[in-house]
Design a protein around this motif. Structure first.
Motif, PDB file in Angstrom:
ATOM      1  N   GLU A  45       0.827  -1.210   0.000  1.00  0.00           N
ATOM      2  CA  GLU A  45       0.000   0.000   0.000  1.00  0.00           C
ATOM      3  C   GLU A  45       0.862   1.263   0.000  1.00  0.00           C
ATOM      4  N   ALA A  46       2.000   1.222   0.681  1.00  0.00           N
ATOM      5  CA  ALA A  46       2.916   2.369   0.675  1.00  0.00           C
ATOM      6  C   ALA A  46       3.493   2.588  -0.722  1.00  0.00           C
ATOM      7  N   VAL A  47       3.888   1.505  -1.379  1.00  0.00           N
ATOM      8  CA  VAL A  47       4.425   1.620  -2.742  1.00  0.00           C
ATOM      9  C   VAL A  47       3.330   2.104  -3.691  1.00  0.00           C
ATOM     10  N   ASP A  48       2.134   1.566  -3.549  1.00  0.00           N
ATOM     11  CA  ASP A  48       1.018   2.017  -4.393  1.00  0.00           C
ATOM     12  C   ASP A  48       0.738   3.508  -4.191  1.00  0.00           C
ATOM     13  N   ALA A  49       0.804   3.961  -2.954  1.00  0.00           N
ATOM     14  CA  ALA A  49       0.579   5.385  -2.666  1.00  0.00           C
ATOM     15  C   ALA A  49       1.695   6.238  -3.273  1.00  0.00           C
ATOM     16  N   ALA A  50       2.921   5.730  -3.225  1.00  0.00           N
ATOM     17  CA  ALA A  50       4.036   6.449  -3.842  1.00  0.00           C
ATOM     18  C   ALA A  50       3.820   6.565  -5.352  1.00  0.00           C
ATOM     19  N   TRP A  51       3.421   5.456  -5.978  1.00  0.00           N
ATOM     20  CA  TRP A  51       3.131   5.498  -7.415  1.00  0.00           C
ATOM     21  C   TRP A  51       2.008   6.478  -7.717  1.00  0.00           C
ATOM     22  N   ALA A  52       0.970   6.481  -6.896  1.00  0.00           N
ATOM     23  CA  ALA A  52      -0.157   7.392  -7.125  1.00  0.00           C
ATOM     24  C   ALA A  52       0.315   8.841  -7.115  1.00  0.00           C
ATOM     25  N   PHE A  53       1.169   9.197  -6.157  1.00  0.00           N
ATOM     26  CA  PHE A  53       1.695  10.564  -6.127  1.00  0.00           C
ATOM     27  C   PHE A  53       2.572  10.822  -7.353  1.00  0.00           C
ATOM     28  N   ALA A  54       3.451   9.877  -7.668  1.00  0.00           N
ATOM     29  CA  ALA A  54       4.361  10.053  -8.802  1.00  0.00           C
ATOM     30  C   ALA A  54       3.598  10.278 -10.102  1.00  0.00           C
ATOM     31  N   ARG A  55       2.422   9.699 -10.182  1.00  0.00           N
ATOM     32  CA  ARG A  55       1.613   9.807 -11.407  1.00  0.00           C
ATOM     33  C   ARG A  55       0.612  10.956 -11.374  1.00  0.00           C
ATOM     34  N   GLY A  56       0.751  11.850 -10.404  1.00  0.00           N
ATOM     35  CA  GLY A  56      -0.082  13.043 -10.393  1.00  0.00           C
ATOM     36  C   GLY A  56      -1.024  13.169  -9.215  1.00  0.00           C
ATOM     37  N   GLY A  57      -0.983  12.236  -8.290  1.00  0.00           N
ATOM     38  CA  GLY A  57      -1.881  12.275  -7.139  1.00  0.00           C
ATOM     39  C   GLY A  57      -1.466  13.287  -6.086  1.00  0.00           C
ATOM     40  N   GLU A  58      -2.224  13.295  -5.018  1.00  0.00           N
ATOM     41  CA  GLU A  58      -2.002  14.222  -3.906  1.00  0.00           C
ATOM     42  C   GLU A  58      -0.823  13.794  -3.040  1.00  0.00           C
ATOM     43  N   ARG A  59      -0.153  14.770  -2.492  1.00  0.00           N
ATOM     44  CA  ARG A  59       0.886  14.529  -1.492  1.00  0.00           C
ATOM     45  C   ARG A  59       0.273  14.926  -0.152  1.00  0.00           C
ATOM     46  N   GLY A  60      -0.508  14.019   0.405  1.00  0.00           N
ATOM     47  CA  GLY A  60      -1.245  14.351   1.606  1.00  0.00           C
ATOM     48  C   GLY A  60      -1.072  13.343   2.719  1.00  0.00           C
ATOM     49  N   GLN A  61      -1.993  13.406   3.643  1.00  0.00           N
ATOM     50  CA  GLN A  61      -1.917  12.589   4.850  1.00  0.00           C
ATOM     51  C   GLN A  61      -1.917  11.092   4.560  1.00  0.00           C
ATOM     52  N   GLU A  62      -2.663  10.662   3.551  1.00  0.00           N
ATOM     53  CA  GLU A  62      -2.702   9.233   3.244  1.00  0.00           C
ATOM     54  C   GLU A  62      -1.321   8.716   2.882  1.00  0.00           C
ATOM     55  N   LEU A  63      -0.576   9.485   2.115  1.00  0.00           N
ATOM     56  CA  LEU A  63       0.781   9.088   1.729  1.00  0.00           C
ATOM     57  C   LEU A  63       1.667   8.964   2.969  1.00  0.00           C
ATOM     58  N   ARG A  64       1.584   9.941   3.863  1.00  0.00           N
ATOM     59  CA  ARG A  64       2.350   9.873   5.110  1.00  0.00           C
ATOM     60  C   ARG A  64       1.930   8.661   5.943  1.00  0.00           C
ATOM     61  N   ASP A  65       0.634   8.442   6.042  1.00  0.00           N
ATOM     62  CA  ASP A  65       0.128   7.316   6.829  1.00  0.00           C
ATOM     63  C   ASP A  65       0.616   5.985   6.272  1.00  0.00           C
ATOM     64  N   ARG A  66       0.646   5.869   4.951  1.00  0.00           N
ATOM     65  CA  ARG A  66       1.124   4.618   4.325  1.00  0.00           C
ATOM     66  C   ARG A  66       2.612   4.405   4.618  1.00  0.00           C
TER      67      ARG A  66
END
Length: 182
Positions: A45-66
């Motif tokens: 889930e942490a890697v998926d969240a990193a990919w989501a940000f890298a591809r244009g997603g938010e840099r928010g609390q969910e990324l930190r939580d993951r």
């Protein structure tokens, strides 16, 4: 984000490039964690969240939580290799939070996922240093010119950090030497 003399100019696109690189490095060793802890999805889930940000997603609390969740997963493994693989996933998500400070410690945000991944692969292969070296070579090939450019804005990786620190410095030196050779 330009400022005082000890600040580094970083754009959101720079952060996305670094995070994508880190996610690719961590993803390469997720199987080491998952074979040890098949029911724990936190590093993936942490890697998926990193990919989501890298591809244009938010840099928010969910990324930190993951990222924090992957670190907690690292502490609940049966093998050191699995722990390092989870730390690689944590570092991938944390890469999005590279600070624009001219500090050598910030290099860990750029290269930490690769270094922890190399250590995970090394440990999974009965501490075979050749496996870590091969992992670092693959990571160096994954580093886009944009990632190498961002790395070059920071001082060289710091001393210390045990084997992971050594692997970080090895990759740092290789990427910087490649830039000088061009």
């Amino acid at each position: 984000m330009k400022g005082e003399a000890d600040e580094i100019a970083l754009s959101v696109q720079d952060l996305r490039e670094v995070t994508g690189f880190a996610a690719a490095c961590a993803e390469a060793v997720l199987d080491v964690f998952e074979s040890d802890q098949p029911d724990d999805s936190r590093p993936r889930e942490a890697v998926d969240a990193a990919w989501a940000f890298a591809r244009g997603g938010e840099r928010g609390q969910e990324l930190r939580d993951r990222a924090w969740a992957a670190l907690k997963a690292a502490k609940n493994t049966d093998t050191a290799a699995a722990g390092e693989a989870a730390r690689a996933a944590m570092a991938a998500a944390a890469a999005a939070y590279l600070h624009p400070l001219a500090r050598s410690t910030q290099v860990k945000h750029i290269l930490g996922a690769a270094a922890h991944g190399a250590r995970a692969a090394e440990l999974a292969a009965d501490d075979d240093r050749n496996v870590a070296a091969a992992h670092l070579r693959r990571a160096a090939h994954l580093a886009t010119p944009a990632v190498v450019d961002v790395l070059g804005r920071f001082p060289a990786a710091p001393s210390g950090g045990g084997r992971v620190g050594e692997l970080t410095r090895t990759l740092d030196a290789a990427l910087r030497a490649h830039t000088r050779a061009e």
